[in-house]
Design an enzyme around this catalytic site. Structure first.
Site, PDB file in Angstrom:
ATOM      1  N   ARG A 256       0.692  -1.036  -0.005  1.00  0.00           N
ATOM      2  CA  ARG A 256       0.126  -0.198  -0.267  1.00  0.00           C
ATOM      3  C   ARG A 256       0.714   1.194   0.105  1.00  0.00           C
ATOM      4  O   ARG A 256       1.849   1.450   0.801  1.00  0.00           O
ATOM      5  CB  ARG A 256      -0.943  -0.025   1.316  1.00  0.00           C
ATOM      6  CG  ARG A 256      -0.243  -0.122   2.550  1.00  0.00           C
ATOM      7  CD  ARG A 256      -1.516   0.039   3.655  1.00  0.00           C
ATOM      8  NE  ARG A 256      -0.988  -0.031   5.087  1.00  0.00           N
ATOM      9  CZ  ARG A 256      -0.247   0.457   5.911  1.00  0.00           C
ATOM     10  NH1 ARG A 256       0.232   1.547   5.410  1.00  0.00           N
ATOM     11  NH2 ARG A 256       0.084  -0.039   6.885  1.00  0.00           N
ATOM     12  N   HIS A 260      -1.767   3.574   6.895  1.00  0.00           N
ATOM     13  CA  HIS A 260      -2.808   2.667   7.163  1.00  0.00           C
ATOM     14  C   HIS A 260      -4.138   3.330   6.750  1.00  0.00           C
ATOM     15  O   HIS A 260      -5.105   2.700   6.335  1.00  0.00           O
ATOM     16  CB  HIS A 260      -2.817   2.418   8.774  1.00  0.00           C
ATOM     17  CG  HIS A 260      -3.890   1.650   9.158  1.00  0.00           C
ATOM     18  ND1 HIS A 260      -4.227   0.271   8.665  1.00  0.00           N
ATOM     19  CD2 HIS A 260      -4.739   1.936  10.101  1.00  0.00           C
ATOM     20  CE1 HIS A 260      -5.443  -0.192   9.331  1.00  0.00           C
ATOM     21  NE2 HIS A 260      -5.660   0.867  10.098  1.00  0.00           N
ATOM     22  N   TYR A 268       7.038   4.765   9.987  1.00  0.00           N
ATOM     23  CA  TYR A 268       7.445   3.227  10.439  1.00  0.00           C
ATOM     24  C   TYR A 268       8.083   2.722   9.282  1.00  0.00           C
ATOM     25  O   TYR A 268       8.517   1.734   9.218  1.00  0.00           O
ATOM     26  CB  TYR A 268       6.150   2.331  11.199  1.00  0.00           C
ATOM     27  CG  TYR A 268       4.979   2.488  10.449  1.00  0.00           C
ATOM     28  CD1 TYR A 268       4.697   1.805   9.272  1.00  0.00           C
ATOM     29  CD2 TYR A 268       3.918   3.324  10.912  1.00  0.00           C
ATOM     30  CE1 TYR A 268       3.531   1.831   8.715  1.00  0.00           C
ATOM     31  CE2 TYR A 268       2.777   3.426  10.234  1.00  0.00           C
ATOM     32  CZ  TYR A 268       2.528   2.604   9.099  1.00  0.00           C
ATOM     33  OH  TYR A 268       1.295   2.749   8.377  1.00  0.00           O
TER      34      TYR A 268
END
Length: 336
Positions: A256, A260, A268
């Site tokens: 992706r 998120h 991260y």
């Protein structure tokens, strides 16, 4: 995640061009174009404050739903996830009613009550996206049991992410599907992160597909950025399920592009990792391949993008002009 974290990067998967006809390849391309533009505009609208709630983008993962759903019949079922726009577009849902649902309008698929994470249309075999990680898996397994009992010949696909394979719902459903030999394909979109946790810190095995061995059915890993490879693997799994061969776990390794959720800074992930994957844009690579195969010309590709953009803008205007639900609508459509 620190910079030393290792992420699997798929090698090229070769699929013979003569294994697929022009109509199929053109259809998969159009599906990917539709997903790409829908996600891009949804992000822009969300960032502009036009869309309520949360938004989870599947940018970069377009090849998975395009390849998988191309292997399905119209009456087959799917369940989806919080990152599910691509799945339901690939299964045939319309831009206008999807946009209306994102806007929270009564003309949406769930009358504006579900939003981005809960789009469903039973008439198209879409049993629902789901905001709970892994929650669509037992629903899909139940639908597969129904198809088996009705002898309908239908197959069910459950889409989920790598993090969902560590949920109890996945393991319980997979075990029952194996015991009952159900017509289901479990499709894991392994984008390497469960929110911010990399796969290597979620499980000890080197691939999600290995987990199928514990239940006695095949586990297959495929390059999730190659729609042709995804289609071939999905077709074999769907045919196996439809002919009574039981479940398959199909792991599609992809990535992706966004965090998120829209607004997640995604610190991260190392910048070089994100850049590496974006250079392997599944849509751009597929378009280049289609031109080389003389399936589509550059002009035909550009025309497809233009037509999708026009359809999408009309859908956005439809959503903007649609009414919001009345307060009393909250008590409608409830089980009696």
């Amino acid at each position: 995640m620190d910079g030393s974290e290792k992420v699997h990067r798929p090698s090229a998967v070769s699929v013979a061009p003569d294994a697929m006809d022009r109509e199929l390849l053109t259809r998969m391309h159009l599906t990917m174009v539709r997903i790409r533009h829908f996600e891009q505009r949804a992000i822009e609208l969300f960032m502009a404050g036009e869309l309520p709630g949360f938004l989870h983008s599947c940018l970069g993962q377009e090849a998975v739903p395009a390849g998988v759903c191309a292997a399905l019949r119209e009456d087959d079922y799917i369940t989806s996830t919080h990152r599910g726009h691509g799945h339901v577009i690939a299964k045939g849902l319309r831009f206008d009613r999807m946009m209306a649902e994102l806007y929270g309008r009564t003309t949406g698929y769930c009358k504006g009550k579900g939003g981005s994470m809960h789009i469903a249309d039973f008439s198209q075999g879409v049993l629902g996206a789901n905001g709970i990680v892994g929650a669509g898996i037992p629903i899909a397994t139940g639908a597969a049991l129904s198809a088996q009992m009705r002898r309908s010949g239908q197959v069910v696909v459950a889409f989920f992410g790598d993090g969902a394979t560590s949920q109890g719902a996945f393991h319980e459903a997979a075990n029952l599907a194996a015991v009952w030999n159900l017509p289901i394909v479990y499709v894991c979109e392994n984008n390497h992160y469960a929110v911010s946790t990399p796969v290597s810190r979620q499980m000890r095995v080197s691939s999600v597909a290995q987990r199928a061995a514990g239940y006695g059915f095949p586990g297959v890993t495929v390059d999730g950025n190659d729609p042709m490879a995804v289609y071939e693997a999905a077709r074999e799994a769907v045919e196996r399920a439809r002919s009574g061969g039981g479940p398959t776990l199909l792991e599609c390794r992809t990535y992706r592009w966004m965090g998120h959720y829209i607004g997640d800074p995604a610190t991260y992930r190392p910048a070089e990792e994100v850049a590496w994957w974006k250079e392997r844009d599944p849509l751009a690579l597929f378009e280049r391949r289609l031109i080389e195969m003389e399936i589509l010309s550059q002009e035909e590709i550009e025309r497809a993008h233009e037509q999708v953009r026009a359809e999408l803008e009309a859908a956005i205007e439809f959503a903007r002009q649609s009414p919001v639900p009345a307060p009393e609508d909250a008590l409608r459509d409830l089980p009696q």
